[in-house]
Design an enzyme around this catalytic site. Structure first.
Site, mmCIF file in Angstrom:
data_model
loop_
_atom_site.group_PDB
_atom_site.id
_atom_site.type_symbol
_atom_site.label_atom_id
_atom_site.label_comp_id
_atom_site.label_asym_id
_atom_site.label_seq_id
_atom_site.Cartn_x
_atom_site.Cartn_y
_atom_site.Cartn_z
ATOM 1 N N GLY A 90 0.658 -1.358 0.016
ATOM 2 C CA GLY A 90 0.494 -0.051 0.140
ATOM 3 C C GLY A 90 0.895 0.941 0.500
ATOM 4 O O GLY A 90 -0.300 2.476 0.345
ATOM 5 N N LEU A 91 1.983 1.559 -0.686
ATOM 6 C CA LEU A 91 3.270 2.602 -0.880
ATOM 7 C C LEU A 91 2.907 2.580 -2.006
ATOM 8 O O LEU A 91 3.898 3.521 -2.034
ATOM 9 C CB LEU A 91 4.290 2.228 -0.134
ATOM 10 C CG LEU A 91 4.636 1.861 1.437
ATOM 11 C CD1 LEU A 91 5.752 0.893 1.802
ATOM 12 C CD2 LEU A 91 3.898 2.884 2.551
ATOM 13 N N GLY A 92 1.377 3.084 -2.632
ATOM 14 C CA GLY A 92 1.475 3.662 -3.909
ATOM 15 C C GLY A 92 2.330 3.168 -5.163
ATOM 16 O O GLY A 92 2.820 2.812 -6.697
ATOM 17 N N SER A 93 2.351 1.864 -5.349
ATOM 18 C CA SER A 93 3.246 1.747 -6.381
ATOM 19 C C SER A 93 1.892 1.768 -7.491
ATOM 20 O O SER A 93 2.777 2.229 -8.942
ATOM 21 C CB SER A 93 3.617 -0.432 -6.522
ATOM 22 O OG SER A 93 2.247 -0.753 -6.298
ATOM 23 N N SER A 94 1.157 1.877 -7.887
ATOM 24 C CA SER A 94 -0.127 1.550 -8.875
ATOM 25 C C SER A 94 0.072 3.791 -9.684
ATOM 26 O O SER A 94 0.906 3.805 -10.844
ATOM 27 C CB SER A 94 -1.648 1.655 -8.612
ATOM 28 O OG SER A 94 -1.704 0.408 -8.002
ATOM 29 N N ALA A 96 2.908 5.212 -9.137
ATOM 30 C CA ALA A 96 3.883 5.621 -9.471
ATOM 31 C C ALA A 96 4.711 4.249 -10.187
ATOM 32 O O ALA A 96 5.208 5.095 -11.187
ATOM 33 C CB ALA A 96 5.293 4.853 -8.205
ATOM 34 N N ASP A 137 -1.279 10.462 -4.257
ATOM 35 C CA ASP A 137 -0.005 9.635 -4.484
ATOM 36 C C ASP A 137 0.670 9.668 -6.116
ATOM 37 O O ASP A 137 1.951 9.468 -5.944
ATOM 38 C CB ASP A 137 -1.103 8.089 -4.130
ATOM 39 C CG ASP A 137 -2.519 7.775 -4.606
ATOM 40 O OD1 ASP A 137 -2.847 9.038 -5.408
ATOM 41 O OD2 ASP A 137 -2.361 6.898 -4.928
#
Ligand code: MEV
Length: 305
Positions: A90-94, A96, A137
C-alpha cells in the site's frame, strides 16, 4: 531503436487520509523506493507490456492507450517494469508506475510534458481504473519531496523540509483502498454532521502540522500525528494490528504514530528521535509488524540515465 528508462517514487501519507477525498488538504512525502519503467519503440504490430507485478499491467495498458490517443501515436511500444517495492504494502506502486510510464512515453516520443501535465494524465488513468481517489499519491510520484496537497491537485506546494525521521511498519494485511474509501463514504452519508466535524478537525491539524514539519518540531508533529490517528479510529479505518503497532511505538518512546494511507491494513508510521529507532522498531516487530526501511522526501519522477 530508442529506449528510455524512467522511475517514480512511492508515497507515505503523513496527514489527512480520507478527508482529502472530500477536498480537505493532506500532507504526503515521497519515498526513496522507486518503480522503473523501460520504454522502447518496437517493430511489432502490437504493443508489449511486461510487468512482474500483475496489478501494474492495467495501469500501464491504460496509460499507453491514453498517451497514444492524446498524441496520435501509431508506433508500437514495449513497456517493461522493475520495482524496488511490492504492490502489496500500500505504498503507492500503481501511481508510481503510471507516472513513470507517462514520463517515459513523453521522452520516447519527444513530447515535452510538464509535471502538471504528467500529473493530470496519470490522475485520469487512476480515476478510470479505481473510480475514486484524491490523486495525492500521483502528486508524490510526480513532484516528489514532501507536499501540501489539496484534492485533485488544485493546490500542490512543496514543504521546505529534509528527510523526516520516520519508521514504517507493515501490518501484514493488504488493504483495498477503494473499499476503505467507500466505507468512509457510507459513514459520511449516514452521519454527515459527525463525520464532517472529523474532517474539519483533520484540516485544523494539517494547518499546524505544515508549520511543525517545516520547523522540524517533531515533538509537536508527533502530537498532531496522534490526534490525526485518533480521528482515523473514529472514522472506523484502523484495525487491531494497526492499533497495537501504534501503541507499541508510543510506549517505546516515539513522538507520535498513526496509520498511513487507507487503513484496514497496510502501513503505519512512527515519528522518532534517532536514538529511539532501535527500540521503536523492535516494539513494532514484537506485535507482529514488519519494518520497511525507506527514506522519504525523495525525488519525483525522473529519467534514469
Ligand atoms: C489512501 O492511501 C488514502 C485515501 O485518502 C485515498 C486517497 O486519497 O486517494 C484513503
Amino acid at each position: 531503436m530508442k529506449k528510455i528508462t524512467t522511475s517514480a517514487p512511492g508515497k507515505l501519507m503523513l496527514f489527512g487520509e480520507h478527508a482529502v477525498v472530500y477536498g480537505y488538504p493532506s500532507i504526503v512525502t515521497a519515498m526513496d523506493t522507486r518503480i522503473f519503467v523501460i520504454a522502447e519503440m518496437i517493430e511489432n504490430s502490437s504493443d508489449i507490456i511486461i510487468t512482474p507485478q500483475v496489478k501494474e499491467s492495467r495501469f500501464l495498458v491504460e496509460s499507453l492507450k491514453l498517451f497514444k490517443e492524446e498524441f496520435q501515436v501509431k508506433q508500437s511500444v514495449k513497456l517493461h517494469t522493475r520495482s524496488d517495492f511490492s504492490h502489496n504494502v500500500g505504498l503507492g506502486s500503481s501511481s508510481a508506475v503510471t507516472v513513470a510510464a507517462f514520463k517515459a512515453l513523453s521522452l520516447l516520443f519527444d513530447k515535452k510534458l510538464s509535471k502538471k501535465e504528467i500529473f493530470d494524465l496519470s490522475y485520469k488513468v487512476t480515476l478510470q481504473i479505481q473510480g475514486v481517489g484524491s490523486g495525492f499519491d500521483i502528486a508524490a510520484a510526480t513532484y516528489g519531496g514532501t507536499l501540501h496537497f489539496i484534492t485533485g491537485g488544485k493546490k500542490i506546494e512543496y514543504l521546505d523540509t529534509e528527510e523526516i525521521p520516520l519508521i514504517v511498519g507493515y501490518s501484514g494485511v493488504k488493504a483495498d483502498t477503494p473499499t476503505m474509501i467507500r466505507k468512509v463514504e457510507n459513514a459520511f452519508k449516514n452521519k454527515k454532521e459527525e463525520i464532517g466535524k472529523i474532517f474539519g478537525e483533520i484540516e485544523q491539524i494539517i494547518g499546524k502540522a505544515k508549520e511543525a514539519i517545516i520547523d522540524k518540531d517533531y515533538q509537536l508533529t508527533g502530537n498532531l500525528m496522534n490526534k490525526n490517528h485518533k480521528l482515523l479510529v473514529k472514522l472506523g479505518v484502523s484495525t487491531e494490528r494497526l492499533e497495537s503497532m501504534v501503541n507499541a511505538s508510543l510506549a517505546s518512546g516515539a513522538y507520535g504514530a498513526k496509520l498511513s494511507g487507507a487503513g484496514g491494513g497496510d502501513c503505519m508510521i512512527a515519528l522518532i528521535s534517532p536514538e529511539k529507532k532501535g527500540e521503536v522498531e523492535k516494539a513494532i516487530q514484537k506485535v507482529g509488524g514488519t519494518i520497511i526501511r525507506v527514506a522519504n522526501n525523495a525525488e519525483g519522477t525522473r529519467e534514469e540515465l
